[in-house]
Scaffold this active site. Structure first.
Site, mmCIF file in Angstrom:
data_model
loop_
_atom_site.group_PDB
_atom_site.id
_atom_site.type_symbol
_atom_site.label_atom_id
_atom_site.label_comp_id
_atom_site.label_asym_id
_atom_site.label_seq_id
_atom_site.Cartn_x
_atom_site.Cartn_y
_atom_site.Cartn_z
ATOM 1 N N GLU A 132 3.848 21.270 127.519
ATOM 2 C CA GLU A 132 4.303 20.368 126.459
ATOM 3 C C GLU A 132 3.408 20.530 125.226
ATOM 4 O O GLU A 132 2.188 20.607 125.335
ATOM 5 C CB GLU A 132 4.245 18.932 126.974
ATOM 6 C CG GLU A 132 4.668 17.870 125.962
ATOM 7 C CD GLU A 132 4.503 16.464 126.508
ATOM 8 O OE1 GLU A 132 5.179 15.560 125.999
ATOM 9 O OE2 GLU A 132 3.688 16.265 127.435
ATOM 10 N N LYS B 258 12.890 15.142 124.289
ATOM 11 C CA LYS B 258 12.362 14.261 125.342
ATOM 12 C C LYS B 258 12.984 12.874 125.244
ATOM 13 O O LYS B 258 12.888 12.203 124.211
ATOM 14 C CB LYS B 258 10.842 14.183 125.188
ATOM 15 C CG LYS B 258 10.125 13.372 126.242
ATOM 16 C CD LYS B 258 8.628 13.410 125.958
ATOM 17 C CE LYS B 258 7.807 12.657 126.990
ATOM 18 N NZ LYS B 258 6.364 12.718 126.656
ATOM 19 N N CYS C 295 7.502 16.105 130.625
ATOM 20 C CA CYS C 295 6.407 15.231 131.027
ATOM 21 C C CYS C 295 6.861 13.889 131.623
ATOM 22 O O CYS C 295 7.233 13.821 132.784
ATOM 23 C CB CYS C 295 5.472 15.024 129.843
ATOM 24 S SG CYS C 295 3.796 14.493 130.323
#
Length: 271
Positions: free
Chosen positions: A39, A107, A141
């Site tokens: 990330e 995300k 994540c």
């Protein structure tokens, strides 16, 4: 398909240094087809991004595009890119191919504990992309903690998680990447960073896990590159013999499904 996990120490805000480090690690596995980076691999986890952050992300994006073309491969990694009005950003996981971006995923689950929502816009689509016949779910994540969003609808073979996951919660990382593989009868590639940023220490633990929850390849707590072949035939046999996904509950998540065919982008391009 051979997938290569790249685990590196990210130099805070310095795209050029991170590009050099990643390129050197990729050179250790020159025959991989898909390289996966952590990330925000070229900036570090920037929770208060600014114009300098955007410039570094553009540099990283351009390098991914050129390197994928030069190597005739695919490279996946997230970048903090400017998105929409009022200077907000998106934490965007892009899969770059030899002809440019083939898929982009913003995300969805922003890390409130780390103030990510203050400057970032959450994604609205669940994105699956096909690369060389491997159907890949794109995740970033904190998404790892939300299994309903990642539930396998029998539409992917590999779930890809790129992360800056701190050592203080390392046991959670190790547990959840294996849980996602088992419950979704898929491969999971979890790619984390090592080293330090202004807030946290990172201990890596990047791994490729199969549908049985067994580790196929892994990296410990140092920089490195590890590669392994995905065995889709074996995965298909397991799914046919032990048809867990056919018995799964149905979840209705409206307006979050995006499918990107190979060679097509699933989101707007900003660079």
């Amino acid at each position: 398909m051979k997938i290569c996990l790249i685990q590196h120490d990210i130099t805070w805000g310095k795209a050029a240094a991170n590009i050099d480090r990643v390129a050197a690690l990729m050179a250790r596995q020159p025959d991989a087809r898909l390289y996966v980076l952590p990330e925000m691999w070229c900036t570090g986890f920037q929770t208060a991004p600014d114009a300098t952050t955007a410039d570094a992300a553009r540099e990283g994006w351009a390098w991914m595009e050129e390197e994928a073309r030069r190597r005739d491969c695919y490279i996946a990694g997230s970048l903090p890119v400017v998105h929409g009005a009022e200077g907000r950003f998106a934490n965007r996981l892009v899969v770059m191919g030899p002809k440019g971006p083939v898929a982009q995923y913003d995300k969805r689950h922003l890390f409130t504990y780390g103030n990510e929502p203050l400057h970032y816009q959450p994604g609205t689509q669940r994105v699956v992309v096909s690369v060389d016949g491997v159907r890949i779910l794109l995740q970033v994540c904190y998404d790892l903690r939300f299994p309903v969003f990642a539930r396998n609808r029998r539409d992917y073979d590999l779930a890809l998680y790129v992360a800056n996951w701190p050592e203080s919660r390392q046991a959670v990382w190790n547990t959840l990447i294996r849980a996602r593989a088992i419950e979704n009868q898929c491969y999971v590639a979890g790619v984390n960073r090592v080293g330090d940023d202004p807030q946290c220490h990172y201990a890596g633990g990047s791994a490729l896990v199969d549908a049985y929850g067994k580790t196929v390849a892994e990296l410990a707590d140092a920089e490195g590159a590890v590669a392994a072949e995905l065995d889709l035939a074996r995965l298909a046999r397991f799914r046919e013999k032990f048809a867990v996904l056919a018995d799964a509950d149905a979840f209705d998540l409206p307006d979050v499904t995006g499918i990107a065919a190979e060679g097509e982008s699933s989101a707007p391009q900003y660079f």
